[in-house]
Design an enzyme around this catalytic site. Structure first.
Site, PDB file in Angstrom:
ATOM      1  N   ALA A   6      -0.614  15.406  21.110  1.00 47.09           N
ATOM      2  CA  ALA A   6      -0.989  16.844  21.439  1.00 47.09           C
ATOM      3  C   ALA A   6      -1.056  17.448  22.980  1.00 47.09           C
ATOM      4  O   ALA A   6      -1.654  18.590  23.001  1.00 47.09           O
ATOM      5  CB  ALA A   6      -2.524  16.836  20.822  1.00 47.09           C
ATOM      6  N   ALA A   7      -0.152  16.971  23.609  1.00 45.44           N
ATOM      7  CA  ALA A   7       0.018  17.496  24.897  1.00 45.44           C
ATOM      8  C   ALA A   7       0.624  18.887  24.768  1.00 45.44           C
ATOM      9  O   ALA A   7       0.210  19.812  25.402  1.00 45.44           O
ATOM     10  CB  ALA A   7       0.906  16.559  25.725  1.00 45.44           C
ATOM     11  N   GLY A   8       1.536  18.969  23.689  1.00 46.15           N
ATOM     12  CA  GLY A   8       2.246  20.205  23.543  1.00 46.15           C
ATOM     13  C   GLY A   8       1.581  21.280  23.019  1.00 46.15           C
ATOM     14  O   GLY A   8       1.535  22.325  23.470  1.00 46.15           O
ATOM     15  N   ASP A   9       0.681  20.640  21.895  1.00 43.43           N
ATOM     16  CA  ASP A   9      -0.200  21.467  21.386  1.00 43.43           C
ATOM     17  C   ASP A   9      -1.381  22.219  22.313  1.00 43.43           C
ATOM     18  O   ASP A   9      -1.635  23.366  22.359  1.00 43.43           O
ATOM     19  CB  ASP A   9      -1.275  20.936  20.088  1.00 43.43           C
ATOM     20  CG  ASP A   9      -0.338  20.554  19.317  1.00 43.43           C
ATOM     21  OD1 ASP A   9       1.077  21.319  19.045  1.00 43.43           O
ATOM     22  OD2 ASP A   9      -0.424  19.651  18.433  1.00 43.43           O
TER      23      ASP A   9
HETATM   24  P1  ADP Z   1       5.508  17.529  23.595  1.00 45.64           P
HETATM   25  O1  ADP Z   1       4.229  16.947  23.548  1.00 45.64           O
HETATM   26  O2  ADP Z   1       5.838  18.580  22.696  1.00 45.64           O
HETATM   27  O3  ADP Z   1       6.503  16.492  23.380  1.00 45.64           O
HETATM   28  P2  ADP Z   1       5.718  17.746  26.582  1.00 45.64           P
HETATM   29  O4  ADP Z   1       5.714  15.942  26.482  1.00 45.64           O
HETATM   30  O5  ADP Z   1       6.836  18.212  27.257  1.00 45.64           O
HETATM   31  O6  ADP Z   1       5.601  18.250  24.989  1.00 45.64           O
HETATM   32  O7  ADP Z   1       4.262  17.896  26.950  1.00 45.64           O
HETATM   33  C1  ADP Z   1       3.911  19.303  27.106  1.00 45.64           C
HETATM   34  C2  ADP Z   1       3.078  19.552  28.407  1.00 45.64           C
HETATM   35  O8  ADP Z   1       2.166  18.553  28.528  1.00 45.64           O
HETATM   36  C3  ADP Z   1       4.122  19.388  29.607  1.00 45.64           C
HETATM   37  O9  ADP Z   1       4.826  20.446  30.099  1.00 45.64           O
HETATM   38  C4  ADP Z   1       3.083  18.908  30.634  1.00 45.64           C
HETATM   39  O10 ADP Z   1       2.239  20.145  31.158  1.00 45.64           O
HETATM   40  C5  ADP Z   1       2.065  18.302  29.899  1.00 45.64           C
HETATM   41  N1  ADP Z   1       2.274  16.679  29.887  1.00 45.64           N
HETATM   42  C6  ADP Z   1       2.797  15.810  29.112  1.00 45.64           C
HETATM   43  N2  ADP Z   1       2.878  14.633  29.538  1.00 45.64           N
HETATM   44  C7  ADP Z   1       2.343  14.678  30.749  1.00 45.64           C
HETATM   45  C8  ADP Z   1       2.035  13.646  31.663  1.00 45.64           C
HETATM   46  N3  ADP Z   1       2.676  12.364  31.432  1.00 45.64           N
HETATM   47  N4  ADP Z   1       1.460  13.912  32.850  1.00 45.64           N
HETATM   48  C9  ADP Z   1       1.128  15.345  32.951  1.00 45.64           C
HETATM   49  N5  ADP Z   1       1.342  16.391  32.206  1.00 45.64           N
HETATM   50  C10 ADP Z   1       1.956  16.068  31.082  1.00 45.64           C
END
Ligand code: ADP
Length: 315
Positions: free
Chosen positions: A257-260
């Site tokens: 859910a980072a992307g969400d």
């Molecule tokens: P998804 O979850 O769709 O694969 P990402 O991995 O690029 O997308 O993560 C989306 C956003 O969440 C990133 O641009 C960043 O802002 C944040 N994020 C993800 N992983 C990390 C991390 N390990 N540390 C800090 N921020 C993170």
């Protein structure tokens, strides 16, 4: 105020899922039965997750989607309502709701079966087009039929409602969709799928290449292209500017859910009138919070937490 004339809302068009998680000592092989622990039930689906992320970030949100007529349907609606999200445009499609059954082994491996259920039956005739036209922004993903997404985007574009699209799960997209997208948010895999090339370049370690991808997406017709690179931050390009915004430095516990979290917070901040770079900075804080905690919706931060992170310097 009636929800029907809510002109400052984000309309989120997308999926709603129930996730049922059972912990098992070992994943079963075909034909095998394994005994697991108690199940845990979570609310998921990229649509619902992003709706919750936007609402917690401070936006007024209405959800557009479909649930079944099973016992999960009222729970799916109630979970969104508990976040202050309007659910009048969540339709009932006879049959099952979206469901994911997830087995997680003690070794950390998982096995997931997804039943799209009502999400897969959410055809464009079920879309509440008026709710889109009378909203201030549309936020969509691709866990519902593409034709429905396309109809929603066309309705928004025709009514001058800005469109934010997160084309996840990754797939190729027709140019007519890209042309109507004001803000496209892609991770590396989604960017590669749209560009129809294998994700052989590691964009996270090559900022110039990531920025180049953002520019290419703009050439395909997208207004502002935002390429998320996990812990490596974000590369973006708009009609007026472009750049790179670092991620926040956090201890990653679970990247679900980072992307969400990022997309919901981005939409919420853009709607407040923030410039792209500032909205990305805000969304980076929300994405970082989501990786510091386990789970999907459970890991999403609220406005207070996002602002607390913003007051700390990124890496
Ligand atoms: P998804 O979850 O769709 O694969 P990402 O991995 O690029 O997308 O993560 C989306 C956003 O969440 C990133 O641009 C960043 O802002 C944040 N994020 C993800 N992983 C990390 C991390 N390990 N540390 C800090 N921020 C993170």
């Amino acid at each position: 105020m009636s929800d029907r004339i809510n002109r400052n809302a984000i309309a989120v068009v997308g999926s709603l899922n129930i996730d049922l998680v059972v912990r098992v000592p070992e994943l079963p092989v075909p034909g095998e039965t394994v005994l697991g622990g108690d199940y845990a039930q979570f609310f998921g689906g990229k649509g619902a997750n992003q709706a919750v992320a936007a609402a917690r970030a401070g936006a007024n949100v209405r959800m557009l989607g479909a649930v079944g007529d099973d016992s999960f349907a009222p729970q799916l609606r109630a979970a969104l309502q508990a976040e202050g999200i309007a659910v009048e445009a969540v339709r009932t499609s006879p049959g099952s709701s979206g469901l994911a059954t997830i087995a997680v082994s003690d070794r950390g491996q998982n096995q997931i079966v997804v039943s799209a259920g009502a999400n897969g039956r959410y055809a464009s005739d079920l879309l509440d087009l008026e709710a889109i036209r009378t909203s201030a922004m549309l936020l969509a993903q691709l866990e519902i039929p593409l034709e429905t997404v396309q109809t929603a985007i066309s309705a928004a574009a025709a009514a001058n409602v800005p469109v934010v699209l997160n084309p996840a799960p990754a797939r190729r997209l027709p140019d007519e969709i890209l042309f109507s997208v004001d803000y496209l948010v892609v991770n590396e895999l989604e960017a590669a799928a749209i560009a129809e090339r294998s994700p052989e370049i590691d964009l996270a370690s090559d900022r110039a290449a990531a920025l180049d991808v953002a520019r290419q997406l703009r050439e395909r017709g997208v207004g502002t292209a935002i390429v998320t690179l996990g812990s490596a931050g974000v590369a973006w390009a708009s009609d007026r500017a472009e750049g790179y915004e670092p991620a926040f430095s956090v201890k990653a516990v679970d990247t679900t859910a980072a992307g969400d979290g990022f997309c919901g917070a981005l939409a919420a901040r853009l709607l407040e009138g923030a410039e792209v770079r500032e909205a990305i900075h805000f969304a980076n804080a929300a994405g970082a919070i989501a990786v510091t905690r386990a789970g999907a919706q459970a890991s999403l931060g609220d406005r207070r937490e996002i602002e607390a992170s913003l007051s700390q310097p990124p890496n």
